[in-house]
Each structure stands twice: as C-alpha cells, then as structure tokens.
Scaffold this motif. Sequence first.
Motif, PDB file in Angstrom:
ATOM      1  N   MET A   1      34.649  74.274 102.919  1.00 20.49           N
ATOM      2  CA  MET A   1      34.600  73.125 103.813  1.00 20.49           C
ATOM      3  C   MET A   1      35.302  73.467 105.110  1.00 20.49           C
ATOM      4  O   MET A   1      36.278  74.215 105.124  1.00 20.49           O
ATOM      5  CB  MET A   1      35.255  71.910 103.142  1.00 20.49           C
ATOM      6  N   ALA A   2      34.833  72.885 106.231  1.00 21.76           N
ATOM      7  CA  ALA A   2      35.443  73.119 107.522  1.00 21.76           C
ATOM      8  C   ALA A   2      36.858  72.565 107.540  1.00 21.76           C
ATOM      9  O   ALA A   2      37.213  71.671 106.780  1.00 21.76           O
ATOM     10  CB  ALA A   2      34.605  72.468 108.619  1.00 21.76           C
ATOM     11  N   ALA A   3      37.685  73.111 108.435  1.00 22.77           N
ATOM     12  CA  ALA A   3      39.092  72.756 108.477  1.00 22.77           C
ATOM     13  C   ALA A   3      39.307  71.320 108.940  1.00 22.77           C
ATOM     14  O   ALA A   3      40.302  70.691 108.600  1.00 22.77           O
ATOM     15  CB  ALA A   3      39.837  73.719 109.404  1.00 22.77           C
ATOM     16  N   ARG A   4      38.388  70.758 109.722  1.00 21.01           N
ATOM     17  CA  ARG A   4      38.587  69.424 110.271  1.00 21.01           C
ATOM     18  C   ARG A   4      38.589  68.379 109.168  1.00 21.01           C
ATOM     19  O   ARG A   4      37.728  68.352 108.302  1.00 21.01           O
ATOM     20  CB  ARG A   4      37.493  69.126 111.287  1.00 21.01           C
ATOM     21  N   ASP A   5      39.577  67.489 109.203  1.00 25.91           N
ATOM     22  CA  ASP A   5      39.674  66.414 108.223  1.00 25.91           C
ATOM     23  C   ASP A   5      40.006  65.142 108.981  1.00 25.91           C
ATOM     24  O   ASP A   5      41.074  65.013 109.579  1.00 25.91           O
ATOM     25  CB  ASP A   5      40.760  66.727 107.197  1.00 25.91           C
ATOM     26  N   TYR A   6      39.077  64.197 108.982  1.00 30.02           N
ATOM     27  CA  TYR A   6      39.273  62.962 109.734  1.00 30.02           C
ATOM     28  C   TYR A   6      40.072  61.915 108.963  1.00 30.02           C
ATOM     29  O   TYR A   6      40.471  60.897 109.523  1.00 30.02           O
ATOM     30  CB  TYR A   6      37.920  62.379 110.129  1.00 30.02           C
ATOM     31  N   GLY A   7      40.276  62.139 107.681  1.00 29.48           N
ATOM     32  CA  GLY A   7      41.067  61.205 106.896  1.00 29.48           C
ATOM     33  C   GLY A   7      40.392  59.862 106.678  1.00 29.48           C
ATOM     34  O   GLY A   7      41.064  58.850 106.486  1.00 29.48           O
ATOM     35  N   GLN A   8      39.059  59.851 106.716  1.00 30.65           N
ATOM     36  CA  GLN A   8      38.325  58.600 106.501  1.00 30.65           C
ATOM     37  C   GLN A   8      37.295  58.802 105.392  1.00 30.65           C
ATOM     38  O   GLN A   8      36.687  59.873 105.292  1.00 30.65           O
ATOM     39  CB  GLN A   8      37.618  58.157 107.779  1.00 30.65           C
ATOM     40  N   ALA A  15      29.849  64.068 106.728  1.00 29.25           N
ATOM     41  CA  ALA A  15      28.848  64.928 107.351  1.00 29.25           C
ATOM     42  C   ALA A  15      29.468  65.751 108.475  1.00 29.25           C
ATOM     43  O   ALA A  15      29.204  66.954 108.600  1.00 29.25           O
ATOM     44  CB  ALA A  15      27.689  64.087 107.881  1.00 29.25           C
ATOM     45  N   LEU A  16      30.292  65.125 109.296  1.00 25.12           N
ATOM     46  CA  LEU A  16      30.929  65.847 110.398  1.00 25.12           C
ATOM     47  C   LEU A  16      31.905  66.896 109.889  1.00 25.12           C
ATOM     48  O   LEU A  16      32.056  67.961 110.492  1.00 25.12           O
ATOM     49  CB  LEU A  16      31.642  64.862 111.332  1.00 25.12           C
ATOM     50  N   GLU A  17      32.573  66.607 108.783  1.00 27.68           N
ATOM     51  CA  GLU A  17      33.475  67.607 108.217  1.00 27.68           C
ATOM     52  C   GLU A  17      32.709  68.815 107.692  1.00 27.68           C
ATOM     53  O   GLU A  17      33.218  69.938 107.687  1.00 27.68           O
ATOM     54  CB  GLU A  17      34.325  66.982 107.117  1.00 27.68           C
ATOM     55  N   LEU A  18      31.454  68.604 107.282  1.00 28.44           N
ATOM     56  CA  LEU A  18      30.652  69.705 106.743  1.00 28.44           C
ATOM     57  C   LEU A  18      29.928  70.494 107.836  1.00 28.44           C
ATOM     58  O   LEU A  18      29.863  71.726 107.766  1.00 28.44           O
ATOM     59  CB  LEU A  18      29.632  69.167 105.735  1.00 28.44           C
ATOM     60  N   VAL A  19      29.361  69.800 108.816  1.00 30.76           N
ATOM     61  CA  VAL A  19      28.535  70.501 109.812  1.00 30.76           C
ATOM     62  C   VAL A  19      28.918  70.172 111.254  1.00 30.76           C
ATOM     63  O   VAL A  19      28.191  70.502 112.183  1.00 30.76           O
ATOM     64  CB  VAL A  19      27.028  70.196 109.603  1.00 30.76           C
ATOM     65  N   GLY A  20      30.067  69.544 111.460  1.00 30.92           N
ATOM     66  CA  GLY A  20      30.443  69.104 112.791  1.00 30.92           C
ATOM     67  C   GLY A  20      31.227  70.110 113.612  1.00 30.92           C
ATOM     68  O   GLY A  20      31.486  69.854 114.793  1.00 30.92           O
ATOM     69  N   GLU A  21      31.605  71.247 113.025  1.00 34.33           N
ATOM     70  CA  GLU A  21      32.301  72.255 113.817  1.00 34.33           C
ATOM     71  C   GLU A  21      31.347  72.867 114.835  1.00 34.33           C
ATOM     72  O   GLU A  21      30.131  72.920 114.624  1.00 34.33           O
ATOM     73  CB  GLU A  21      32.859  73.351 112.899  1.00 34.33           C
ATOM     74  N   ARG A  22      31.904  73.363 115.948  1.00 30.04           N
ATOM     75  CA  ARG A  22      31.066  73.950 116.994  1.00 30.04           C
ATOM     76  C   ARG A  22      30.231  75.102 116.420  1.00 30.04           C
ATOM     77  O   ARG A  22      30.739  75.912 115.658  1.00 30.04           O
ATOM     78  CB  ARG A  22      31.941  74.455 118.138  1.00 30.04           C
ATOM     79  N   TRP A  23      28.977  75.156 116.781  1.00 29.74           N
ATOM     80  CA  TRP A  23      27.977  76.153 116.390  1.00 29.74           C
ATOM     81  C   TRP A  23      27.317  75.858 115.043  1.00 29.74           C
ATOM     82  O   TRP A  23      26.245  76.390 114.771  1.00 29.74           O
ATOM     83  CB  TRP A  23      28.550  77.577 116.355  1.00 29.74           C
ATOM     84  N   SER A  24      27.910  75.010 114.213  1.00 33.87           N
ATOM     85  CA  SER A  24      27.363  74.832 112.860  1.00 33.87           C
ATOM     86  C   SER A  24      25.933  74.307 112.880  1.00 33.87           C
ATOM     87  O   SER A  24      25.049  74.829 112.188  1.00 33.87           O
ATOM     88  CB  SER A  24      28.251  73.883 112.041  1.00 33.87           C
TER      89      SER A  24
END
Length: 213
Positions: A1-8, A15-24
């Motif tokens: 999983m991508a490092a970003r965690d929105y805590g929601q 979806a953003l945590e899975l594919v929301g990183e730049r270039w994904s």
Amino acid sequence: MAARDYGQYCGITQALELVGERWSLLIVRDLLVGPRRYGELAAGLPRIPSNILAARLKELQEAGVIRRAPRSRVIVYELTPYGRELEPVVLALGAWGFKALGEPRDEQIITPAAMTMTLRTAFRPEVAADLPPTSYAAHVGGDGLVIQVDGATLGVTRGDAPVDLAFAAGPVILRLISGELAPERAIATGAVEVLHGRGDLLDRFASTFHLAA
C-alpha cells in the motif's frame, strides 16, 4: 500500500491511498492499453525517475492492482481483474481533464498509450454504428497507431496496416477531437497532413471521435 494515509474510513479515501500517489494512475493508464515490460513503462513515462517507477510498481502490486507475469521469457506487468475495474474511472478522468487541457506546451508530448486512451475516451459508438467500417493510421509525434472502427467496435494498435486514411499530426489532433479545429481547416493549414487515402475521411474521423473541451 502507498505511504499516504488520510485517516478516514471512506471508499474514495481508500482508492486514493491505493492509486493516488503521483504517477500511479499513469502507470494504470498505460497498462490498460496492454501488458508492459519495465523498460516499456519507463519509455512511455520519460520523466519518471527509475526509483519512483520501481516504488509505484511495488505499491500497485501490494494493492492487488497489477501483477508480474512471464511472457516469452521476459517479465511483464499487467493489470489484475481488480485493476482493470479502473478503466471507466481513467476514461472519465480523461474526459474531465480534457475540458481544462488548453494549448500544449513546447515540451509536452503525446505518447502512444496516452493517444490510445484518448481515442477510447472520445469514441462515439452510437455514431460509428451508422457509418461504414473505416480504418485510419494516425502518426502522432512520430509514433503510428492503426485505428479500426467497425460499427460500434473500436480497435487501436501500434504498427502498420492497410488503411483507408493515413495522416500525421502533432498535439493539435486534440483540437480536432474537441471540434475546435474543423477537418478541412486542419488539412488546409497543414496542422494535419494527409499521407495517403481519402482526405475527406478526416470528417468521418472527427465525427467518430469527439470530446467536449
């Protein structure tokens, strides 16, 4: 999983945590066209640092979006069935972003994968269904795509094949697809060069592929 965690706790957040990183999503876009070797992915995304490409591929694999698969003694990356569910999302994003595209900057390019997905996004099967089967060869930025339209069915591949109309264009082809540039004007000004075939078929192309700007 991508490092970003929105805590929601939310589907959009997940979806953003899975594919929301730049270039994904651009990696997903290119894999929607077909499986790719690592080098092919890097060539299609010329500005991505190699360490970032490796990291994104690892994250997408861990998320179950893509997988590594052997193909003729080489390893390719391909979308899983879960990953292919992103296709309508990517097409919808493309149509939405098209409205704000503006004029291309000098350093911006159109890759074959990007053009393929733009054509899929712009395809109007309800229009094509009433037109005779037509094949086009579009040379955009030096790369050739063969576009086969048969009724409501669209096929886009790289390479060469006998076609009804072959033409060359740069990023201005998107102005043709948006309707901002009329086909006859595109040919008259040299924005689109007819290489062989019937130039009047560019009108059919423009009616078959359309995105509102």
